[in-house]
Design a protein around this motif. Sequence first.
Motif, PDB file in Angstrom:
ATOM      1  N   ARG A   6      54.925  54.776 -20.169  1.00  0.00           N
ATOM      2  CA  ARG A   6      55.413  53.599 -19.463  1.00  0.00           C
ATOM      3  C   ARG A   6      54.279  52.588 -19.415  1.00  0.00           C
ATOM      4  O   ARG A   6      53.149  52.923 -19.086  1.00  0.00           O
ATOM      5  N   ASN A   9      54.338  45.509 -17.641  1.00  0.00           N
ATOM      6  CA  ASN A   9      54.783  44.311 -18.347  1.00  0.00           C
ATOM      7  C   ASN A   9      53.653  43.310 -18.508  1.00  0.00           C
ATOM      8  O   ASN A   9      52.711  43.283 -17.716  1.00  0.00           O
ATOM      9  N   SER A  32      60.141  48.914 -24.270  1.00  0.00           N
ATOM     10  CA  SER A  32      59.239  48.214 -23.361  1.00  0.00           C
ATOM     11  C   SER A  32      58.688  46.950 -24.009  1.00  0.00           C
ATOM     12  O   SER A  32      58.616  45.891 -23.387  1.00  0.00           O
ATOM     13  N   ALA A  69      64.283  47.132 -19.877  1.00  0.00           N
ATOM     14  CA  ALA A  69      64.129  48.160 -20.908  1.00  0.00           C
ATOM     15  C   ALA A  69      65.145  49.283 -20.740  1.00  0.00           C
ATOM     16  O   ALA A  69      64.897  50.423 -21.103  1.00  0.00           O
TER      17      ALA A  69
END
Length: 178
Positions: A6, A9, A32, A69
């Motif tokens: 993960r 952003n 992502s 996402a």
Amino acid sequence: MKQALRWENQRGVFLGLTTLEGYNSSEVIAMSQTAQNIKFIRQHYGISQQRLATLLSVSVRTVQHWEQADYTPSGPAVKLIQLLAKNDAVFTELTSIEEDDQIMYLEHDDQALTIMGVPFRNEEEYRSSLNAIINNMYEGFEPTVDDIKMSQEFYTQGPLSAEEILKRVRARNAVPNK
């Protein structure tokens, strides 16, 4: 359940592992990055999710899913997003298309081989004229019956000279619109 990377952003900072059912890590990374790209595009052009949705002909919720996402764009939306990311002129064109809600239509009859009521001798002449006229309509050309007749005369009388075309255009322009 599978574990996947993960990312934060915008900056691409690694945050750690998260659990996403049904996705492998490369899919999650791609989702992502796509989400980041879509947010960047909106910020670059200063537009809302609603505006982007309208430009891409999708729902606002779809844009939200892309940016979160949850899933990635598909079909024509992928290509438009890629183009928007690479070229500001695409944004200008999309907004002009959106604002120009006039649908182009050219009266024609494939059975009778007529365009705006002007008959053509055969399908080859009809199709080539129809295609040429429609292609020019994309450039802003608005054909008149006289234009169609000139196209048809090319096949029956041969090419018109530049002087003859100019003479016809001047005569047409001299007649006041009623």
